[in-house]
Design an enzyme around this catalytic site. Structure first.
Site, PDB file in Angstrom:
ATOM      1  N   ASP A  25       0.837  -1.205   0.000  1.00 55.97           N
ATOM      2  CA  ASP A  25       0.000   0.000   0.000  1.00 55.97           C
ATOM      3  C   ASP A  25       0.869   1.251   0.000  1.00 55.97           C
ATOM      4  O   ASP A  25       1.887   1.306   0.695  1.00 55.97           O
ATOM      5  CB  ASP A  25      -0.873   0.052   1.269  1.00 55.97           C
ATOM      6  CG  ASP A  25      -1.819  -1.139   1.382  1.00 55.97           C
ATOM      7  OD1 ASP A  25      -2.162  -1.726   0.337  1.00 55.97           O
ATOM      8  OD2 ASP A  25      -2.221  -1.468   2.519  1.00 55.97           O
ATOM      9  N   GLY A  51      -2.904  -5.427   1.925  1.00 56.18           N
ATOM     10  CA  GLY A  51      -3.770  -6.442   1.352  1.00 56.18           C
ATOM     11  C   GLY A  51      -4.607  -6.954   2.513  1.00 56.18           C
ATOM     12  O   GLY A  51      -4.090  -7.087   3.635  1.00 56.18           O
ATOM     13  N   GLY A  53      -5.770  -9.830   3.129  1.00 53.17           N
ATOM     14  CA  GLY A  53      -5.253 -11.096   3.634  1.00 53.17           C
ATOM     15  C   GLY A  53      -4.035 -10.889   4.515  1.00 53.17           C
ATOM     16  O   GLY A  53      -3.957 -11.408   5.636  1.00 53.17           O
ATOM     17  N   THR A 231     -20.171  -5.253  10.908  1.00 51.93           N
ATOM     18  CA  THR A 231     -19.452  -4.182  11.607  1.00 51.93           C
ATOM     19  C   THR A 231     -19.968  -2.850  11.053  1.00 51.93           C
ATOM     20  O   THR A 231     -20.105  -2.696   9.843  1.00 51.93           O
ATOM     21  CB  THR A 231     -17.928  -4.292  11.414  1.00 51.93           C
ATOM     22  OG1 THR A 231     -17.629  -4.229  10.010  1.00 51.93           O
ATOM     23  CG2 THR A 231     -17.386  -5.582  11.988  1.00 51.93           C
ATOM     24  N   GLY A 233     -18.688   0.372  11.757  1.00 51.20           N
ATOM     25  CA  GLY A 233     -17.742   1.470  12.008  1.00 51.20           C
ATOM     26  C   GLY A 233     -17.898   2.072  13.392  1.00 51.20           C
ATOM     27  O   GLY A 233     -17.858   1.367  14.400  1.00 51.20           O
ATOM     28  N   GLY A 236     -20.512   0.355  16.070  1.00 52.99           N
ATOM     29  CA  GLY A 236     -20.269  -0.906  16.771  1.00 52.99           C
ATOM     30  C   GLY A 236     -20.553  -2.077  15.849  1.00 52.99           C
ATOM     31  O   GLY A 236     -20.389  -1.971  14.633  1.00 52.99           O
ATOM     32  N   ASP A 258      -6.860   7.077  11.827  1.00 50.80           N
ATOM     33  CA  ASP A 258      -7.176   6.568  10.485  1.00 50.80           C
ATOM     34  C   ASP A 258      -7.808   5.185  10.551  1.00 50.80           C
ATOM     35  O   ASP A 258      -7.485   4.385  11.427  1.00 50.80           O
ATOM     36  CB  ASP A 258      -5.961   6.617   9.552  1.00 50.80           C
ATOM     37  CG  ASP A 258      -5.030   5.428   9.675  1.00 50.80           C
ATOM     38  OD1 ASP A 258      -5.307   4.408   9.040  1.00 50.80           O
ATOM     39  OD2 ASP A 258      -4.037   5.525  10.409  1.00 50.80           O
ATOM     40  N   GLY A 263     -10.719  -2.729   9.691  1.00 49.64           N
ATOM     41  CA  GLY A 263     -11.592  -3.898   9.506  1.00 49.64           C
ATOM     42  C   GLY A 263     -10.777  -5.185   9.514  1.00 49.64           C
ATOM     43  O   GLY A 263     -11.220  -6.223  10.029  1.00 49.64           O
ATOM     44  N   ASP A 264      -9.577  -5.113   8.960  1.00 50.33           N
ATOM     45  CA  ASP A 264      -8.706  -6.306   8.933  1.00 50.33           C
ATOM     46  C   ASP A 264      -8.185  -6.626  10.335  1.00 50.33           C
ATOM     47  O   ASP A 264      -8.058  -7.798  10.706  1.00 50.33           O
ATOM     48  CB  ASP A 264      -7.525  -6.074   7.986  1.00 50.33           C
ATOM     49  CG  ASP A 264      -7.989  -5.783   6.574  1.00 50.33           C
ATOM     50  OD1 ASP A 264      -9.034  -6.338   6.176  1.00 50.33           O
ATOM     51  OD2 ASP A 264      -7.331  -4.984   5.892  1.00 50.33           O
TER      52      ASP A 264
HETATM   53  O1  RIB Z   1      -8.437  -3.166   4.256  1.00 54.44           O
HETATM   54  C1  RIB Z   1      -7.297  -2.426   3.875  1.00 54.44           C
HETATM   55  C2  RIB Z   1      -6.583  -3.143   2.778  1.00 54.44           C
HETATM   56  O2  RIB Z   1      -7.419  -3.215   1.648  1.00 54.44           O
HETATM   57  C3  RIB Z   1      -5.332  -2.441   2.342  1.00 54.44           C
HETATM   58  O3  RIB Z   1      -4.182  -2.940   2.978  1.00 54.44           O
HETATM   59  C4  RIB Z   1      -5.348  -2.560   0.825  1.00 54.44           C
HETATM   60  O4  RIB Z   1      -4.254  -3.219   0.316  1.00 54.44           O
HETATM   61  C5  RIB Z   1      -6.650  -3.241   0.479  1.00 54.44           C
HETATM   62  O5  RIB Z   1      -6.466  -4.549   0.153  1.00 54.44           O
END
Ligand code: RIB
Length: 318
Positions: A25, A51, A53, A231, A233, A236, A258, A263-264
């Protein structure tokens, strides 16, 4: 499905396998996101290994899981950085292959003064992650407690991984992000669906503008999936497990720096706790707090967030 029917782990940490995307990114900070045709000055930029993943794998490792990644990068500098990042995050990369013809996936995200962002991804090698590579990881997947998928590789690849996991009695989480139409074959092999407000609306037509709307969306989607988390944001999350009462968690009131990758972080934290034998409600509560810390911590310090910090935030609420 009983949402908490793993045996608690007594010995080594639980195995989580992430089949999914790796992107390098480029994060740009600006006062606002440009409108169509507009050029704006930005304040700073930097690389960040990502990413969905990769972010989820790193977060699962950060919160106590033993994690392996099945993915694909290009034979380029971005691929080298992505692999180094995973290794430094204690994620096993034995099943990350190198594509000699297609470049690594990448994205550009513009983060505005409010901490919101807009991004574009170029998938590159991620779209060449094939069923054959998933099949090579069968022994790894068979030993896992949880398999985690997202929508940044081909659906046929996700389907192959989900079927393999189900054949071996492994739980399958699909984080259906970014939103795209979902085939019924894949849906039939998912135990837990995790979607945000936009994805939920696309999948069930409910505009998620409140926690009660999130609860409604999760309930509708639980006709199709044994368990669903929506989810929402800053509001909740809502969790629906078929034949169980709905569960909600309000967001923690934090100052947002930020939301990129939050979410990941949520998905990674949740699967680490779930794989380690916690009830799904407890895992969701933990992940909600972990995501709050992620959105309120500067990029360079996010990796220092620990399970203890999350537990501390939770104890301040109760
Ligand atoms: O959720 C954020 C991710 O989504 C970033 O890291 C970007 O690469 C996209 O895949």
């Amino acid at each position: 499905m009983n949402a908490g029917d793993f045996e608690p782990n007594s010995g080594s940490s639980a195995q989580v396998v992430v089949v999914g995307s790796l992107h390098l990114d480029i994060l740009v900070r600006a006062s606002a996101r440009p409108r169509k045709g507009e050029t704006l000055p930005g304040q700073s930029w930097g690389y960040k290994s990502g990413g969905k993943g990769g972010n989820q794998a790193a977060a699962a490792a950060q919160f106590g899981a033993s994690v392996s990644m099945v993915s694909r990068v290009g034979n380029d500098d971005f691929g080298v950085r992505l692999l180094e990042h995973l290794k430094s995050a204690a994620v096993d990369t034995q099943h990350v292959s190198v594509d000699v013809e297609t470049g690594s996936g990448m994205s550009v995200a513009i983060v505005d003064a409010e901490g919101d962002y807009g991004a574009v991804i170029v998938s590159g090698a991620n779209l060449h992650l094939s069923k054959a590579e998933v099949d090579k990881a069968e022994r790894l997947i068979a030993r896992a407690r949880v398999l985690v998928l997202q929508n940044e590789v081909l659906e046929v690849t996700n389907l192959a991984a989900a079927i393999l996991a189900k054949d071996h009695g492994v739980r399958v989480i699909l984080n259906a992000a970014p939103a795209r139409p979902l085939g019924s074959d894949l849906a039939a092999n998912v135990d837990l669906l995790i979607v945000n407000a936009v994805e939920a609306e696309m999948m069930c037509g409910v505009a998620v503008t409140s926690l009660s709307a999130a609860t409604r969306a999760a309930a509708i989607l639980s006709d199709q999936f044994p368990a669903v988390i929506v989810t929402a944001g800053g509001l909740g999350l809502a969790l629906a497990v078929r034949n169980e009462p709905p569960y909600t968690e309000a967001a923690h009131p934090v100052s947002m720096l930020d939301t990129h990758g939050a979410g990941d972080a949520f998905v990674g934290a949740l699967c680490a706790r779930w794989a380690n034998g916690k009830l799904l409600t407890e895992a969701a509560r933990f992940a909600n707090a972990a995501a709050a810390l992620f959105v309120s911590t500067p990029v360079k310090q996010k990796r220092a967030i620990t399970s203890d910090h999350v537990m501390q935030l939770l104890s301040e609420r109760s």
